[in-house]
Design an enzyme around this catalytic site. Structure first.
Site, PDB file in Angstrom:
ATOM      1  N   CYS A 158      93.326  16.768  38.795  1.00  0.00           N
ATOM      2  CA  CYS A 158      92.686  15.671  39.503  1.00  0.00           C
ATOM      3  C   CYS A 158      93.085  14.362  38.870  1.00  0.00           C
ATOM      4  CB  CYS A 158      91.162  15.807  39.443  1.00  0.00           C
ATOM      5  SG  CYS A 158      90.560  17.379  40.028  1.00  0.00           S
ATOM      6  N   VAL A 179      86.560  20.103  36.348  1.00  0.00           N
ATOM      7  CA  VAL A 179      85.210  20.603  36.593  1.00  0.00           C
ATOM      8  C   VAL A 179      84.963  21.855  35.759  1.00  0.00           C
ATOM      9  CG1 VAL A 179      83.648  21.541  38.339  1.00  0.00           C
ATOM     10  CG2 VAL A 179      85.163  19.646  38.924  1.00  0.00           C
ATOM     11  N   VAL A 214      89.757  25.267  42.272  1.00  0.00           N
ATOM     12  CA  VAL A 214      88.665  24.452  41.752  1.00  0.00           C
ATOM     13  C   VAL A 214      89.268  23.512  40.714  1.00  0.00           C
ATOM     14  CG1 VAL A 214      86.483  24.462  40.492  1.00  0.00           C
ATOM     15  CG2 VAL A 214      86.986  26.280  42.140  1.00  0.00           C
ATOM     16  N   CYS A 215      88.908  22.255  40.764  1.00  0.00           N
ATOM     17  CA  CYS A 215      89.462  21.266  39.848  1.00  0.00           C
ATOM     18  C   CYS A 215      89.286  21.713  38.398  1.00  0.00           C
ATOM     19  CB  CYS A 215      88.772  19.921  40.060  1.00  0.00           C
ATOM     20  SG  CYS A 215      89.421  18.604  39.015  1.00  0.00           S
ATOM     21  N   LEU A 216      90.377  21.714  37.647  1.00  0.00           N
ATOM     22  CA  LEU A 216      90.333  22.170  36.259  1.00  0.00           C
ATOM     23  C   LEU A 216      89.367  21.353  35.422  1.00  0.00           C
ATOM     24  CD1 LEU A 216      94.067  22.974  35.421  1.00  0.00           C
ATOM     25  CD2 LEU A 216      92.189  24.567  35.790  1.00  0.00           C
TER      26      LEU A 216
END
EC number: 2.3.2.23
Length: 202
Positions: free
Chosen positions: A188, A104, A100-102
């Site tokens: 990202c 986010v 999961v994108c950090l």
């Protein structure tokens, strides 16, 4: 890998030293993870898998995922790394690593929760359900999912359901043994491409 199942009341007590300074979950903390199946990795306290069911009234409602959580040395001042072990089709989740994108995570992360158990409950009862209910295709980690969601929502929804059917059924979890590799950081970077968005900060 040792698997422990906890089905205790949310009102279960937490030890007095289970505070931010402890920085690792105690056995008492797990009791607050009611109705979750938890696998401790290598008998450690900083890495574990948790069985997660897709939120109701979402495209992911029928899916079941094994989610890896890793607590960094700087926890709780640095957010945990979170990744899906079995595949999921989602704009903000890397399809290959499951990360999961950090950004986010960091947008909603705060080290101010009283206990580690509260952090874990927040991840699985608030953060992940919100992530699946409200994907952000404008700043994705999975460019293909984001592009399809923006250009052809019907096909996007169909592909999400196909992934749920193929990779996220209860009986498929046993086949998806976690690898020895750590969850890669979901870094990202922004992109101005209109066709297929690149890795970007949500």
């Amino acid at each position: 890998m040792r698997q422990s199942k906890f089905h205790c009341s949310p009102e279960a007590l937490v030890s007095e030293n289970e505070t931010m300074s402890s920085a690792r979950p105690s056995p008492e903390a797990w009791r607050m993870m009611s109705d979750y199946t938890v696998e401790m990795i290598n008998d450690g306290l900083n890495e574990f898998n948790v069985e997660f069911h897709g939120p109701k009234e979402s495209l992911y409602e029928d899916g079941v995922w094994k989610v890896r959580v890793e607590l960094p040395d700087a926890y709780p001042y640095k957010s945990p790394s979170i990744g899906f072990v079995n595949k999921i089709f989602h704009p903000n989740v890397d399809e290959l690593s499951g990360s999961v994108c950090l950004d986010v995570i960091n947008q909603s992360w705060s080290p101010m929760f009283v206990t580690v158990a509260a952090d874990l409950l927040n991840i699985f009862e608030v953060f992940l359900p919100q992530l699946l209910l409200y994907p952000n295709p404008s700043d994705p980690l999975n460019g293909d999912a984001a592009s399809l969601m923006m250009k052809d929502k019907q096909q996007y929804e169909q592909k999400v359901k196909e992934y749920c059917e193929k990779y996220a059924k209860k009986n498929s979890l046993a086949k998806d043994e976690s690898s020895d590799e750590d969850i890669s950081d979901g870094q990202c970077t922004s992109s101005d491409d209109d066709d297929i968005p690149g890795h970007a900060d949500p």
